[in-house]
Scaffold this motif. Structure first.
Motif, PDB file in Angstrom:
ATOM      1  N   VAL A  80       0.871  -1.171   0.000  1.00 35.10           N
ATOM      2  CA  VAL A  80       0.000   0.000   0.000  1.00 35.10           C
ATOM      3  C   VAL A  80       0.907   1.220   0.000  1.00 35.10           C
ATOM      4  O   VAL A  80       1.610   1.477   0.973  1.00 35.10           O
ATOM      5  CB  VAL A  80      -0.945   0.004   1.223  1.00 35.10           C
ATOM      6  N   SER A  81       0.896   1.955  -1.127  1.00 39.67           N
ATOM      7  CA  SER A  81       1.911   2.972  -1.360  1.00 39.67           C
ATOM      8  C   SER A  81       1.302   4.335  -1.600  1.00 39.67           C
ATOM      9  O   SER A  81       0.161   4.455  -2.038  1.00 39.67           O
ATOM     10  CB  SER A  81       2.759   2.568  -2.577  1.00 39.67           C
ATOM     11  N   SER A  82       2.108   5.369  -1.357  1.00 36.16           N
ATOM     12  CA  SER A  82       1.689   6.738  -1.674  1.00 36.16           C
ATOM     13  C   SER A  82       2.090   7.077  -3.097  1.00 36.16           C
ATOM     14  O   SER A  82       2.909   6.394  -3.712  1.00 36.16           O
ATOM     15  CB  SER A  82       2.347   7.721  -0.704  1.00 36.16           C
ATOM     16  N   LEU A  83       1.510   8.143  -3.643  1.00 36.45           N
ATOM     17  CA  LEU A  83       1.797   8.566  -5.008  1.00 36.45           C
ATOM     18  C   LEU A  83       2.947   9.571  -5.070  1.00 36.45           C
ATOM     19  O   LEU A  83       3.023  10.381  -5.972  1.00 36.45           O
ATOM     20  CB  LEU A  83       0.544   9.188  -5.638  1.00 36.45           C
ATOM     21  N   THR A  84       3.845   9.504  -4.106  1.00 34.54           N
ATOM     22  CA  THR A  84       5.003  10.388  -4.101  1.00 34.54           C
ATOM     23  C   THR A  84       6.132   9.747  -4.905  1.00 34.54           C
ATOM     24  O   THR A  84       6.096   8.550  -5.226  1.00 34.54           O
ATOM     25  CB  THR A  84       5.495  10.630  -2.669  1.00 34.54           C
ATOM     26  N   GLN A  85       7.160  10.531  -5.222  1.00 31.17           N
ATOM     27  CA  GLN A  85       8.305   9.980  -5.935  1.00 31.17           C
ATOM     28  C   GLN A  85       8.939   8.858  -5.128  1.00 31.17           C
ATOM     29  O   GLN A  85       9.243   7.791  -5.649  1.00 31.17           O
ATOM     30  CB  GLN A  85       9.343  11.074  -6.211  1.00 31.17           C
ATOM     31  N   GLN A  86       9.121   9.096  -3.830  1.00 33.25           N
ATOM     32  CA  GLN A  86       9.711   8.070  -2.978  1.00 33.25           C
ATOM     33  C   GLN A  86       8.804   6.853  -2.901  1.00 33.25           C
ATOM     34  O   GLN A  86       9.271   5.705  -2.907  1.00 33.25           O
ATOM     35  CB  GLN A  86       9.959   8.621  -1.572  1.00 33.25           C
ATOM     36  N   GLY A  87       7.497   7.087  -2.849  1.00 36.96           N
ATOM     37  CA  GLY A  87       6.547   5.981  -2.809  1.00 36.96           C
ATOM     38  C   GLY A  87       6.626   5.123  -4.054  1.00 36.96           C
ATOM     39  O   GLY A  87       6.569   3.888  -3.982  1.00 36.96           O
ATOM     40  N   CYS A  88       6.776   5.750  -5.226  1.00 32.75           N
ATOM     41  CA  CYS A  88       6.890   5.014  -6.486  1.00 32.75           C
ATOM     42  C   CYS A  88       8.151   4.158  -6.502  1.00 32.75           C
ATOM     43  O   CYS A  88       8.114   2.973  -6.856  1.00 32.75           O
ATOM     44  CB  CYS A  88       6.911   5.976  -7.665  1.00 32.75           C
ATOM     45  N   GLU A  89       9.276   4.762  -6.127  1.00 35.81           N
ATOM     46  CA  GLU A  89      10.547   4.045  -6.159  1.00 35.81           C
ATOM     47  C   GLU A  89      10.548   2.877  -5.178  1.00 35.81           C
ATOM     48  O   GLU A  89      11.030   1.779  -5.489  1.00 35.81           O
ATOM     49  CB  GLU A  89      11.684   5.012  -5.844  1.00 35.81           C
TER      50      GLU A  89
END
Length: 348
Positions: A80-89
């Motif tokens: 379960v991830s956020s849509l941030t750059q760090q979340g994507c990576e």
């Protein structure tokens, strides 16, 4: 019943995820955990079928826990991830480590749009429950293993052949396994992978770093050229077009097809129309039937078509439906697909 354990440090998110998943009569949330240490104990005592796992947590981050879990107790995990750059990576790294899929993390106003999020999460948990879990072997991003049979294909003929690939659950790693061994002069490749916007850009960039061919997120009007793979942008359909001798892609936000945008069927149907016999269609791991009708159209138009076999799929749904529909010429394990594609295009 699919027994689910929800792991997230936010009590609000744990409650929302529990509420969403409990809407489906085939899913039972058997417990929640605020951190990996409690999750580890509950996995032992409750024996869940699927784990939903946050990526950022106290005491131990989601990636570290996932790596330990896939080594000692492999099981289906939906990040379960956020849509941030760090979340994507971080999410892409989680898929490399063996997570089956991921869902974008709810925001505080989630109840306003719960229906769309809920169906997506439920669909992914059900796919995870049907998946074949394999812990991924560690490999460096700079490591590209070129098999001798593919390295010797440097004398590929120049053709107008278009290679179209469709994938869903488990597809990010399947695509990596295919693309990273292809030589620089591989014919043009166009890909639809079910993935949200923002993630496709990070996914394309990640592949571009490790592949001999160029990999990029497609933009409307991009030329389809040898030595390059275009990946449909999240939330946009991608279609092939031809103008004279030049192939290019167009993107649009027409309604979802088979619940998906981008849709594999949309891509394959356009390839059958504009490339016909000068195309190769490949359908990879994924849940559902997206791509089955389009691959059949490609085959009827004279294309050569490949389906990934059950043993190497994370979820055998999409290839299975394409095979049942009669749209697959050859069924192959993932490891044999790159060489078969290159053999086919070298014969054209």
């Amino acid at each position: 019943m699919i027994r689910v354990l929800v792991v997230d440090d936010s009590a609000l998110i744990r409650g929302v995820l529990t509420e969403i998943l409990s809407q489906d009569s085939e899913i039972e949330v058997i417990g929640t955990a605020p951190d990996p240490y409690i999750a580890r104990q509950k996995i032992k005592t409750l024996n869940p079928d699927v784990l939903t796992l946050d990526v950022e947590m106290p005491k131990m981050d989601g990636l570290t826990f996932l790596e330990k879990l896939m080594t000692g107790h492999p099981m289906p995990v939906v990040m379960v991830s956020s849509l941030t750059q760090q979340g994507c990576e971080t999410t892409l790294r989680a898929l490399e480590l063996g997570a089956v899929d991921f869902a974008t993390k709810p925001t505080l106003d989630i109840r306003h749009g719960m229906e769309d999020l809920g169906q997506d999460l439920i669909h992914k948990v059900k796919a995870a429950a049907q998946s074949t879990v394999r812990a991924r072997q560690k490999r460096k991003n700079s490591e590209v293993e070129v098999r001798p049979s593919l390295a010797s294909s440097a004398m590929l003929k120049t053709t107008d052949t278009i290679i179209a690939i469709g994938a869903s659950t488990g597809g990010t790693e399947a695509l990596r396994d295919i693309l990273e061994v292809l030589p620089p002069n591989t014919p043009p490749i166009i890909i639809t992978q079910h993935m949200p916007e923002r993630f496709t850009k990070h996914f394309s960039d990640r592949l571009n770093e490790i592949c001999q061919i160029r990999v990029k997120e497609a933009e409307d009007g991009d030329s389809v050229i040898p030595g390059q793979a275009l990946i449909a942008p999240g939330n946009f359909h991608m279609e092939l077009r031809r103008s004279g001798a030049r192939y290019h892609v167009v993107t649009n936000q027409n309604p979802p097809v088979n619940r998906h945008r981008p849709s594999v069927d949309v891509l394959f149907q356009s390839v059958s129309q504009y490339a016909g016999t000068n195309s190769v269609g490949v359908i990879l791991t994924g849940m559902g039937n997206d791509g089955a009708a389009g691959l059949l159209e490609m085959k009827r138009a004279g294309a050569y078509t490949i389906g990934q076999d059950e043993a190497s799929c994370v979820v055998f749904g999409m290839p299975k439906e394409a095979i049942k529909a009669g749209g697959v010429d050859k069924i192959l394990p993932l490891s044999e697909i790159p060489a078969d594609i290159l053999h086919r295009v070298s014969q054209v």
